[in-house]
Write an enzyme that holds these catalytic residues in place. Structure first.
Site, PDB file in Angstrom:
ATOM      1  N   GLY A  46       6.948   2.619   3.436  1.00 31.12           N
ATOM      2  CA  GLY A  46       7.273   3.984   3.050  1.00 31.12           C
ATOM      3  C   GLY A  46       7.380   4.024   1.541  1.00 31.12           C
ATOM      4  N   GLU A  48       9.024   5.847  -0.683  1.00 33.20           N
ATOM      5  CA  GLU A  48      10.369   5.907  -1.261  1.00 33.20           C
ATOM      6  C   GLU A  48      11.186   4.677  -0.907  1.00 33.20           C
ATOM      7  OE1 GLU A  48       8.642   9.894  -0.327  1.00 33.20           O
ATOM      8  OE2 GLU A  48       9.080   8.117   0.872  1.00 33.20           O
ATOM      9  N   TYR A 117       0.128   7.839  12.301  1.00 34.72           N
ATOM     10  CA  TYR A 117       0.645   8.576  13.459  1.00 34.72           C
ATOM     11  C   TYR A 117       2.050   9.030  13.064  1.00 34.72           C
ATOM     12  CZ  TYR A 117      -3.312   6.247  15.548  1.00 34.72           C
ATOM     13  OH  TYR A 117      -4.591   5.788  15.792  1.00 34.72           O
ATOM     14  N   ARG A 118       2.137  10.270  12.580  1.00 34.94           N
ATOM     15  CA  ARG A 118       3.399  10.723  11.991  1.00 34.94           C
ATOM     16  C   ARG A 118       3.748  12.177  12.327  1.00 34.94           C
ATOM     17  NH1 ARG A 118       0.858  10.125   6.091  1.00 34.94           N
ATOM     18  NH2 ARG A 118       2.908   9.265   5.576  1.00 34.94           N
ATOM     19  N   ASN A 178       2.093  11.327  -5.956  1.00 34.94           N
ATOM     20  CA  ASN A 178       1.723  10.620  -4.722  1.00 34.94           C
ATOM     21  C   ASN A 178       0.984  11.524  -3.737  1.00 34.94           C
ATOM     22  OD1 ASN A 178       1.715   8.126  -3.455  1.00 34.94           O
ATOM     23  ND2 ASN A 178       3.919   7.867  -3.634  1.00 34.94           N
ATOM     24  N   ARG A 180      -1.366  12.947  -1.004  1.00 36.42           N
ATOM     25  CA  ARG A 180      -2.032  12.422   0.184  1.00 36.42           C
ATOM     26  C   ARG A 180      -2.909  13.517   0.774  1.00 36.42           C
ATOM     27  NH1 ARG A 180      -0.538   8.481  -1.875  1.00 36.42           N
ATOM     28  NH2 ARG A 180       0.712   6.764  -1.028  1.00 36.42           N
ATOM     29  N   ASP A 269       3.965   2.317  -6.007  1.00 40.67           N
ATOM     30  CA  ASP A 269       5.401   2.440  -5.758  1.00 40.67           C
ATOM     31  C   ASP A 269       6.167   1.280  -6.393  1.00 40.67           C
ATOM     32  OD1 ASP A 269       5.022   4.773  -4.151  1.00 40.67           O
ATOM     33  OD2 ASP A 269       4.368   3.460  -2.529  1.00 40.67           O
ATOM     34  N   ASP A 305       3.271  -3.782   1.563  1.00 40.87           N
ATOM     35  CA  ASP A 305       3.639  -2.699   0.644  1.00 40.87           C
ATOM     36  C   ASP A 305       4.665  -3.147  -0.388  1.00 40.87           C
ATOM     37  OD1 ASP A 305       2.938   0.377   1.962  1.00 40.87           O
ATOM     38  OD2 ASP A 305       2.570  -1.424   3.140  1.00 40.87           O
TER      39      ASP A 305
END
Length: 325
Positions: A46, A48, A117-118, A178, A180, A269, A305
């Protein structure tokens, strides 16, 4: 109805507060299509949350607010954040929606294919009522990204409310654009984030993201144009070209630290986490850029990440590559 990930109580405000979405990640570990028996790695990610991990590893307190499902994936995410020293007191487990999922297929050695998938899942159900206004008001920095407002109307309202609370309390507001494209159009992003820009102190963007708000051109002029929209400080992330920051009329340029790139995901990030940690250190802009560049270099050198973000004691490992040190 959601419930806290932990029992709440009087907790000192962390130096950095951030909010957003965290998801489980299933990633291929070798090139090739997803197929039965393919080697995979389970993790979480993620934007953040990555920033919070980086700031924590660099010695500052950080807190993450968001929703995860009341499921094994959600428990993994919260346990992982706690293990990294990130305060998840404000996180919520949502029994009515599962944790989101990201699939990462390394289709060829140099081509990554990502599926999300969100929609309608736990992360997108973040709402203003989930925020602890006292903790935001007591922080030194609030960090938000353009991902959260794109997730849903309630997540957008939460991000906007957090910025308003921080601004009223005199807390430094950091925004990473950021963008998307799978979540919203450039026009919608420009409209929504353009309304936030006047209330931010520090904005991060790549050139294509900066072009949402200002005319396309040379990076320095784009950064200067961003500062005319409200932020006192604009940082342009230029990937392998390094980065630059404009503040107080001055432009500071920093080359990238040359490393062997393994995984580009999360590098931006990680860069932001280094910059914000140096800001919390009280360091001047050139040192902020230096630490940001080092963190970005560490991140691209390791799969995942946030996994490659350095602890402060490790920064010297790339000192030889940091030619402008």
């Amino acid at each position: 109805m959601t419930h806290p990930a932990r029992a709440r109580g009087p907790v000192p405000a962390p130096a950095l507060v951030t909010l957003g979405e965290a998801m489980a990640v299933v990633a291929a570990t070798t090139p090739g299509p997803f197929a039965h028996g393919a080697p995979l790695r389970l993790g979480w990610a993620g934007a953040e949350a990555t920033v919070a991990v980086g700031v924590s590893r660099l010695g500052h307190t950080a807190a993450w607010t968001g929703r995860v499902g009341d499921d094994a994936a959600g428990a993994m995410i919260l346990a992982g954040l706690r293990a990294e020293g990130v305060d998840v007191t404000g996180a919520r487990t949502d029994p009515d929606a599962p944790t989101g999922l990201t699939l990462r297929e390394r289709r060829t050695a140099d081509r990554l294919r990502v599926s999300y998938y969100r929609t309608g899942l736990a992360g997108s159900r973040l709402a203003p009522a989930d925020l602890d206004e006292d903790r935001i008001s007591g922080a030194r920095v609030l960090h938000v990204t353009g991902i959260t407002p794109a997730l849903s109307a309630t997540a957008r309202a939460a991000a906007e409310h957090a910025v308003a609370v921080a601004r009223a309390a005199g807390v430094t507001v950091s925004l990473d654009v950021n963008h998307r494209e799978r979540l919203w159009s450039r026009a919608e992003a420009a409209e929504v984030l353009g309304r936030l820009l006047p209330y931010t102190d520090l904005v991060f963007a790549g050139p294509e993201e900066a072009a949402l708000f200002v005319p396309d051109g040379e990076p320095e002029e784009m950064a200067r144009a961003l500062t005319r929209l409200g932020p006192a400080e604009a940082v342009l992330k230029l990937g392998a070209g390094g980065a630059l920051a404009v503040t107080g009329g001055a432009c500071h340029v920093r080359p990238a630290v040359p490393v062997s790139a393994v995984d580009p995901v999360g590098a931006g990030d990680a860069f932001v986490s280094g910059y914000l940690a140096a800001l919390l250190d009280g360091s001047p802009v050139p040192e902020r850029l230096r630490l940001a560049a080092l963190c970005g270099a560490f991140a691209v050198s390791v799969p995942g990440d946030w996994e490659g973000i350095p602890h402060r004691t490790e920064l010297g490992l790339l000192a030889a590559q940091d030619i402008t040190r």
